[in-house]
Scaffold this motif. Structure first.
Motif, PDB file in Angstrom:
ATOM      1  N   TYR A   4       0.836  -1.195   0.000  1.00 50.08           N
ATOM      2  CA  TYR A   4       0.000   0.000   0.000  1.00 50.08           C
ATOM      3  C   TYR A   4       0.872   1.247   0.000  1.00 50.08           C
ATOM      4  O   TYR A   4       1.707   1.429   0.862  1.00 50.08           O
ATOM      5  N   LYS A   5       0.686   2.069  -0.977  1.00 47.53           N
ATOM      6  CA  LYS A   5       1.535   3.246  -1.097  1.00 47.53           C
ATOM      7  C   LYS A   5       0.644   4.395  -1.536  1.00 47.53           C
ATOM      8  O   LYS A   5      -0.142   4.249  -2.457  1.00 47.53           O
ATOM      9  N   ARG A   6       0.777   5.497  -0.869  1.00 47.09           N
ATOM     10  CA  ARG A   6      -0.187   6.532  -1.161  1.00 47.09           C
ATOM     11  C   ARG A   6       0.367   7.803  -1.784  1.00 47.09           C
ATOM     12  O   ARG A   6      -0.053   8.230  -2.837  1.00 47.09           O
ATOM     13  N   ARG A   7       1.272   8.418  -1.090  1.00 44.07           N
ATOM     14  CA  ARG A   7       1.637   9.723  -1.640  1.00 44.07           C
ATOM     15  C   ARG A   7       3.131   9.814  -1.914  1.00 44.07           C
ATOM     16  O   ARG A   7       3.912   9.055  -1.389  1.00 44.07           O
ATOM     17  N   VAL A 103      -2.351  17.575  -9.322  1.00 41.62           N
ATOM     18  CA  VAL A 103      -1.396  16.520  -9.638  1.00 41.62           C
ATOM     19  C   VAL A 103      -0.600  16.170  -8.379  1.00 41.62           C
ATOM     20  O   VAL A 103      -0.074  17.060  -7.724  1.00 41.62           O
ATOM     21  N   PRO A 104      -0.545  14.882  -8.040  1.00 40.55           N
ATOM     22  CA  PRO A 104       0.207  14.510  -6.832  1.00 40.55           C
ATOM     23  C   PRO A 104       1.705  14.466  -7.084  1.00 40.55           C
ATOM     24  O   PRO A 104       2.280  13.411  -7.254  1.00 40.55           O
ATOM     25  N   VAL A 105       2.315  15.628  -7.122  1.00 42.95           N
ATOM     26  CA  VAL A 105       3.737  15.724  -7.404  1.00 42.95           C
ATOM     27  C   VAL A 105       4.435  16.092  -6.083  1.00 42.95           C
ATOM     28  O   VAL A 105       3.867  16.813  -5.278  1.00 42.95           O
ATOM     29  N   SER A 257       1.822  18.236   3.897  1.00 43.65           N
ATOM     30  CA  SER A 257       0.449  17.754   3.714  1.00 43.65           C
ATOM     31  C   SER A 257      -0.579  18.857   3.959  1.00 43.65           C
ATOM     32  O   SER A 257      -1.717  18.761   3.529  1.00 43.65           O
TER      33      SER A 257
END
Lengths: 263, 261
Positions: A4-7, A103-105, A257
């Motif tokens: 499980y990997k999120r950010r 965009v999750p950068v 965050s």
């Protein structure tokens, strides 16, 4: 078991190295507007400042500094790199607000690219510095070979400060001006264009407390004295650079965050 | 088989802008006046669900129900205030097509920029650029700055980049409805193709037909909670029955008085 990997974390920065390079290239393109005059233009300010200081220090104060023009210009270039990188880092997150919400950068990419393009500018500015040295008859010593390491240390120190302050600029809009005022104050506490020797002994500790004074000496000694900074100064410079980066990265990671909620 | 997406009690709080101190000065003033007063808006409240590998889940709900916030959490753009969101795979975030496009750059330069933002390397992009340009159907226009593009053309290019690589999870936020009919068909065909390859899809939309055509499950969000979760037809019917005449909270239908709207 699935992983499980999120950010995106700091470690992912490596995966985004091509993006960092593209951002640096774009920044430089904007700055130099794809023309030679762009470069001349950006060098005009430090050279003019150096000229004014030369007149002031050689006539009004009558202070004898060997190779003063080189000493002053090296100081100004260092200071411009530091101050401009810090301010640009603060604007980098705000300027990419739209992106950071879609965009999750990894957000640290933006201050990082900012400081790296500052490094490129600093290196380019060494060419006019060399020209001034040539014209004024300054002789470089063997210590000049240490300059790349010294620049890397200055960059690491600056990146640490940029990482620490850039989230603050997102949380509070007036921080940018406030940091501007602080930078001006700190500049006068840094021997950017005055020689350290003109500071009276009993106030010297005040200047010594300023970490930038040490990072600057590590950068400037190879250019001006021709030698690597004394061992003690060098060790202090390395320590300050590493500490700045570690603290900056840590506080950035903590704030990251919360950044999207304030953009 | 373990789920590819698992949300456990996810709640997400926004602090409303008018209560927030915008500057350090305001912050200091508020602080001296005896503490900061926040008004919290919970966009998501205790949302839990699982999505299995290969499922395609539609998300419906009125404006402000938390659809976009949920999708942002899935993409990792926002972090939940409470609870945890776990995704076991690579996500293709399609929250806004063309986000991060630089209007002064050409279409092709933007393909690179956008794909770099998605974490692709220059080499990966070079290998796929021809494919992306072909799917976008832009032809020679790809060498023109995108400020000369129509909105539909930008969307086409954005979709082409976003779906150019195989992702485990595709998250789409109301992006299909923007292009023309022919392009929507192509997008849906591309989605179906990616699903056949095993991709999981989460798609928010206001268009019931879009959900029916692309999804085998539907979530209905109401005021940050899941109001219904099930077969798309049934969920959409339940949603439609309350859409215009009532307010629903957690599955209970109430009649709205004119003043409370």
């Amino acid at each position: 078991m699935p992983v499980y990997k999120r950010r995106a974390a700091m470690g992912d920065l490596l995966r985004y190295r091509d993006l960092v390079l593209a951002l640096v290239a774009r920044d430089l393109k904007v700055r130099y507007r794809r023309s030679a005059i762009g470069f001349v233009w950006t060098m005009l300010q430090p050279l003019l400042t150096m000229g004014v200081l030369m007149v002031v220090f050689s006539t009004a104060f009558r202070f004898e500094v060997p190779s003063y023009p080189v000493y002053a210009l090296a100081g100004i270039l260092f200071w411009n790199f530091f101050a401009q990188s810090v301010v640009a880092s603060m604007n980098s997150l705000r300027g990419n607000a739209n992106l950071l919400l879609k965009v999750p950068v990894p957000k640290a990419i933006f201050p990082l690219a900012t400081v790296l393009s500052g490094v490129v500018n600093l290196v380019l500015a060494l060419v006019p510095l060399a020209a001034i040295a040539l014209v004024t008859g300054h002789r470089f010593g063997p210590g000049l070979w240490f300059l790349p390491v010294a620049i890397a240390l200055a960059a690491l120190f600056t990146l640490g400060v940029g990482l620490a302050v850039s989230p603050l600029a997102v949380f509070f809009t007036d921080i940018v001006e406030m940091v501007g005022v602080i930078l001006t104050t700190v500049m006068y506490l840094t021997p950017v264009f005055y020689p350290l020797e003109i500071v009276p002994e009993r106030y010297r500790w005040l200047v010594d407390l300023n970490p930038l004074r040490h990072v600057l000496q590590v950068f400037r000694d190879p250019i001006v004295t021709g030698h690597v900074a004394p061992a003690g100064e060098l060790a202090l410079g390395v320590l300050l650079a590493v500490a700045s980066f570690a603290l900056g990265a840590r506080s950035f990671a903590r704030a990251a965050s919360r950044i999207p909620f304030y953009l | 088989m373990s789920p590819i997406i698992r949300l456990d009690g996810v709640s997400l709080r926004y602090r409303l802008a008018k209560q927030r101190a915008h500057s350090l000065k305001e912050y200091a003033i508020h602080w001296m006046k005896g503490g900061l007063v926040y008004e919290d808006l919970w966009a998501l409240r205790d949302v839990s669900f699982e999505v299995g590998r290969g499922e395609s889940v539609g998300v419906v709900g009125r404006n402000g129900a938390g659809k976009s916030t949920l999708l942002k959490v899935l993409c990792g753009v926002l972090e939940p205030t409470r609870g945890s969101a776990r995704l076991a795979g690579r996500v293709a975030p399609i929250l806004a097509l063309g986000a991060g496009f630089d209007h002064e750059l050409t279409g092709l330069e933007n393909v690179y920029l956008n794909a770099l933002l998605l974490g692709r390397s220059r080499r990966e992009i070079a290998a796929r650029a021809g494919h992306i340009v072909e799917f976008s159907g832009l032809g020679d226009l790809i060498r023109a700055p995108i400020r000369s593009y129509s909105a539909g053309m930008i969307v086409r290019l954005g979709f082409a980049v976003a779906t150019a690589w195989r992702a485990d999870i595709l998250v789409l936020d109301e992006v299909l409805g923007v292009g023309d009919a022919a392009f929507v068909k192509r997008c849906e065909a591309r989605l179906a193709e990616l699903r056949r390859d095993g991709a999981t899809v989460v798609l928010a939309s206001h268009v019931p037909d879009e959900i029916l055509a692309n999804c085998d499950r539907c979530l209905w969000l109401e005021a940050g909670r899941i109001a219904a979760d099930g077969e798309p037809r049934a969920v959409l019917d339940a949603y439609a029955s309350t859409r215009f005449d009532g307010v629903v909270s957690a599955g209970v239908v109430e009649t709205a008085s004119p003043s409370s709207a």
